[in-house]
Design a protein around this motif. Structure first.
Motif, PDB file in Angstrom:
ATOM      1  N   SER A   1       0.819  -1.218   0.000  1.00  0.00           N
ATOM      2  CA  SER A   1       0.000   0.000   0.000  1.00  0.00           C
ATOM      3  C   SER A   1       0.849   1.263   0.000  1.00  0.00           C
ATOM      4  O   SER A   1       0.380   2.331  -0.390  1.00  0.00           O
ATOM      5  CB  SER A   1      -0.953   0.002   1.206  1.00  0.00           C
ATOM      6  OG  SER A   1      -0.241   0.193   2.418  1.00  0.00           O
ATOM      7  N   ARG A   2       2.114   1.164   0.438  1.00  0.00           N
ATOM      8  CA  ARG A   2       3.001   2.326   0.483  1.00  0.00           C
ATOM      9  C   ARG A   2       4.124   2.213  -0.551  1.00  0.00           C
ATOM     10  O   ARG A   2       5.223   2.728  -0.339  1.00  0.00           O
ATOM     11  CB  ARG A   2       3.576   2.514   1.885  1.00  0.00           C
ATOM     12  CG  ARG A   2       2.510   2.839   2.934  1.00  0.00           C
ATOM     13  CD  ARG A   2       3.121   3.062   4.307  1.00  0.00           C
ATOM     14  NE  ARG A   2       2.084   3.354   5.306  1.00  0.00           N
ATOM     15  CZ  ARG A   2       2.323   3.462   6.619  1.00  0.00           C
ATOM     16  NH1 ARG A   2       3.564   3.274   7.080  1.00  0.00           N
ATOM     17  NH2 ARG A   2       1.332   3.725   7.461  1.00  0.00           N
ATOM     18  N   ASP A   3       3.852   1.551  -1.640  1.00  0.00           N
ATOM     19  CA  ASP A   3       4.835   1.437  -2.724  1.00  0.00           C
ATOM     20  C   ASP A   3       5.121   2.833  -3.279  1.00  0.00           C
ATOM     21  O   ASP A   3       4.215   3.523  -3.749  1.00  0.00           O
ATOM     22  CB  ASP A   3       4.275   0.536  -3.826  1.00  0.00           C
ATOM     23  CG  ASP A   3       5.309   0.144  -4.869  1.00  0.00           C
ATOM     24  OD1 ASP A   3       6.134   1.005  -5.234  1.00  0.00           O
ATOM     25  OD2 ASP A   3       5.268  -1.005  -5.323  1.00  0.00           O
ATOM     26  N   ASN A   4       6.398   3.246  -3.233  1.00  0.00           N
ATOM     27  CA  ASN A   4       6.768   4.580  -3.727  1.00  0.00           C
ATOM     28  C   ASN A   4       7.354   4.538  -5.132  1.00  0.00           C
ATOM     29  O   ASN A   4       7.880   5.541  -5.609  1.00  0.00           O
ATOM     30  CB  ASN A   4       7.748   5.258  -2.762  1.00  0.00           C
ATOM     31  CG  ASN A   4       9.052   4.486  -2.598  1.00  0.00           C
ATOM     32  OD1 ASN A   4       9.249   3.436  -3.213  1.00  0.00           O
ATOM     33  ND2 ASN A   4       9.936   4.988  -1.761  1.00  0.00           N
ATOM     34  N   VAL A   5       7.284   3.375  -5.786  1.00  0.00           N
ATOM     35  CA  VAL A   5       7.750   3.248  -7.170  1.00  0.00           C
ATOM     36  C   VAL A   5       6.548   3.164  -8.109  1.00  0.00           C
ATOM     37  O   VAL A   5       6.433   3.941  -9.076  1.00  0.00           O
ATOM     38  CB  VAL A   5       8.664   2.015  -7.339  1.00  0.00           C
ATOM     39  CG1 VAL A   5       9.114   1.888  -8.799  1.00  0.00           C
ATOM     40  CG2 VAL A   5       9.881   2.119  -6.408  1.00  0.00           C
ATOM     41  N   TYR A   6       5.664   2.231  -7.854  1.00  0.00           N
ATOM     42  CA  TYR A   6       4.430   2.096  -8.622  1.00  0.00           C
ATOM     43  C   TYR A   6       3.274   2.211  -7.632  1.00  0.00           C
ATOM     44  O   TYR A   6       3.069   1.335  -6.788  1.00  0.00           O
ATOM     45  CB  TYR A   6       4.380   0.758  -9.361  1.00  0.00           C
ATOM     46  CG  TYR A   6       5.523   0.560 -10.331  1.00  0.00           C
ATOM     47  CD1 TYR A   6       5.661   1.382 -11.444  1.00  0.00           C
ATOM     48  CD2 TYR A   6       6.473  -0.442 -10.125  1.00  0.00           C
ATOM     49  CE1 TYR A   6       6.710   1.211 -12.333  1.00  0.00           C
ATOM     50  CE2 TYR A   6       7.524  -0.617 -11.021  1.00  0.00           C
ATOM     51  CZ  TYR A   6       7.637   0.213 -12.115  1.00  0.00           C
ATOM     52  OH  TYR A   6       8.682   0.048 -12.987  1.00  0.00           O
ATOM     53  N   ALA A   7       2.521   3.291  -7.732  1.00  0.00           N
ATOM     54  CA  ALA A   7       1.487   3.596  -6.742  1.00  0.00           C
ATOM     55  C   ALA A   7       0.435   2.494  -6.662  1.00  0.00           C
ATOM     56  O   ALA A   7      -0.069   2.017  -7.684  1.00  0.00           O
ATOM     57  CB  ALA A   7       0.827   4.924  -7.076  1.00  0.00           C
ATOM     58  N   ALA A   8       0.111   2.115  -5.431  1.00  0.00           N
ATOM     59  CA  ALA A   8      -0.892   1.078  -5.220  1.00  0.00           C
ATOM     60  C   ALA A   8      -2.250   1.489  -5.793  1.00  0.00           C
ATOM     61  O   ALA A   8      -2.981   0.655  -6.337  1.00  0.00           O
ATOM     62  CB  ALA A   8      -1.024   0.773  -3.732  1.00  0.00           C
ATOM     63  N   GLU A   9      -2.584   2.775  -5.688  1.00  0.00           N
ATOM     64  CA  GLU A   9      -3.888   3.240  -6.155  1.00  0.00           C
ATOM     65  C   GLU A   9      -4.076   2.973  -7.652  1.00  0.00           C
ATOM     66  O   GLU A   9      -5.166   2.586  -8.091  1.00  0.00           O
ATOM     67  CB  GLU A   9      -4.052   4.736  -5.870  1.00  0.00           C
ATOM     68  CG  GLU A   9      -4.121   5.096  -4.393  1.00  0.00           C
ATOM     69  CD  GLU A   9      -2.770   5.118  -3.705  1.00  0.00           C
ATOM     70  OE1 GLU A   9      -2.740   5.231  -2.461  1.00  0.00           O
ATOM     71  OE2 GLU A   9      -1.733   5.007  -4.411  1.00  0.00           O
ATOM     72  N   ALA A  10      -3.001   3.173  -8.421  1.00  0.00           N
ATOM     73  CA  ALA A  10      -3.088   2.943  -9.864  1.00  0.00           C
ATOM     74  C   ALA A  10      -3.292   1.456 -10.168  1.00  0.00           C
ATOM     75  O   ALA A  10      -4.079   1.094 -11.055  1.00  0.00           O
ATOM     76  CB  ALA A  10      -1.822   3.455 -10.549  1.00  0.00           C
ATOM     77  N   GLN A  11      -2.611   0.604  -9.414  1.00  0.00           N
ATOM     78  CA  GLN A  11      -2.741  -0.832  -9.669  1.00  0.00           C
ATOM     79  C   GLN A  11      -4.100  -1.353  -9.220  1.00  0.00           C
ATOM     80  O   GLN A  11      -4.699  -2.215  -9.884  1.00  0.00           O
ATOM     81  CB  GLN A  11      -1.605  -1.589  -8.962  1.00  0.00           C
ATOM     82  CG  GLN A  11      -1.374  -2.995  -9.455  1.00  0.00           C
ATOM     83  CD  GLN A  11      -0.797  -3.046 -10.848  1.00  0.00           C
ATOM     84  OE1 GLN A  11      -1.393  -2.552 -11.804  1.00  0.00           O
ATOM     85  NE2 GLN A  11       0.376  -3.642 -10.985  1.00  0.00           N
ATOM     86  N   VAL A  12      -4.614  -0.838  -8.108  1.00  0.00           N
ATOM     87  CA  VAL A  12      -5.950  -1.235  -7.660  1.00  0.00           C
ATOM     88  C   VAL A  12      -7.003  -0.809  -8.685  1.00  0.00           C
ATOM     89  O   VAL A  12      -7.924  -1.570  -9.015  1.00  0.00           O
ATOM     90  CB  VAL A  12      -6.266  -0.643  -6.272  1.00  0.00           C
ATOM     91  CG1 VAL A  12      -7.737  -0.869  -5.916  1.00  0.00           C
ATOM     92  CG2 VAL A  12      -5.376  -1.270  -5.201  1.00  0.00           C
TER      93      VAL A  12
END
Length: 292
Positions: free
Chosen positions: A239-250
């Motif tokens: 949820s705190r991925d600073n490379v590929y945002a979790a929001e975009a993947q969700v």
């Protein structure tokens, strides 16, 4: 004991497990250290369990799990006998060559798993027994004990040439296993390889599914051969991925789910970019994919 005798024993074991898998159809993979590697508490789930938010705590899941944090997991998490079935090889795949680490038989596998590392990695990452909380050692043991084969290749690039290298390996593994499922798992920048391969109808036809671990979303996936074929996709992300945002993947997952595409998503609450490689439950993911 000679190498020939060891190879014969591993071949006999592989044939035995392959016969079990063939007889049982889509039987679940047998457990291996599930008490240590299965997902922790599920904080929330949606979509009939296809979307899960899983409890993750750095103090517990790194500092207390590792003997040396992020470098060497405690001995209880690994079983090193699997190294007897591990080889390093350079495969000649048509006009291409590819360095790989292979665990299990080269032919007759009940299924094949291929792990694609991210930027700066090579085959040693996916073959390391002690890093990432012992998760790769578990994958090795799950593959071997269930008649499968696991490949960790070294990628030279993440462009079209890298996609072509992995496509050749997928076709090779499919042919050598008699057309049984090949699961492609891509971490971080390695996700570019997964999405590229999904556009390759010939290589994609050999895939049983893909795993995207802390990777990028692909806005063009719905135009691909993989999407049209209903290729199962299992996502895991911090949820705190600073490379590929979790929001975009969700959001990407939800767009696929809305179209009825077979997909699952595990989100590690407070997890960082590397968390999925450490914490993804390989048995859960592979059972879901192989059951499709």
């Amino acid at each position: 004991m000679s190498t020939i005798v060891l190879s014969l024993r591993w071949s006999i074991a592989a044939l035995f497990f392959l016969s079990l898998a063939t007889a049982a159809g889509a039987a679940a993979l047998r457990p291996f250290k599930d008490d240590l590697f299965a997902y922790r508490r599920v904080l929330r789930q949606e979509d009939g369990g296809d979307f899960r938010i899983v409890d993750y705590q750095e103090v517990r899941d790194i500092n207390r799990r590792d003997q040396v944090p992020e470098r060497r997991v405690k001995q209880a998490y690994v079983s090193l006998g699997v190294r007897r079935a591990q080889v390093n090889a350079t495969l000649t795949l048509g006009d291409r060559s590819l360095d790989v680490t292979r665990i299990g038989p080269e032919g007759g596998a009940a299924f094949t798993v291929i792990f694609i590392h991210g930027r700066g990695g090579d085959r040693r990452l996916g073959a390391n027994d002690f890093s990432f909380g012992g998760n790769f050692n578990r994958l090795k043991n799950l593959a071997l004990a269930n008649g499968g084969t696991y490949y960790a290749p070294s990628l030279r690039s993440f462009d079209a040439a890298g996609v072509a290298d992995v496509a050749a390996l997928v076709r090779f593994a499919s042919v050598r296993s008699g057309g049984r499922p090949v699961v492609l798992s891509c971490a971080s920048m390695g996700s570019f390889i997964c999405w590229g391969l999904a556009r390759d109808a010939a290589a994609g036809a050999a895939l049983g599914g893909m795993m995207i671990m802390g990777g990028a979303a692909d806005p063009d996936f719905q135009k691909s051969a993989g999407f049209k074929a209903g290729l199962p996709i299992y996502f895991s992300h911090g949820s705190r991925d600073n490379v590929y945002a979790a929001e975009a993947q969700v959001a990407f997952y939800r767009s696929l789910k809305a179209k009825g595409h077979p997909t699952r998503f595990v989100l590690f609450e407070t997890g960082s970019h590397g968390t999925p490689v450490r914490m993804t439950d390989w048995r859960d993911a592979l059972n879901w994919i192989l059951d499709r």
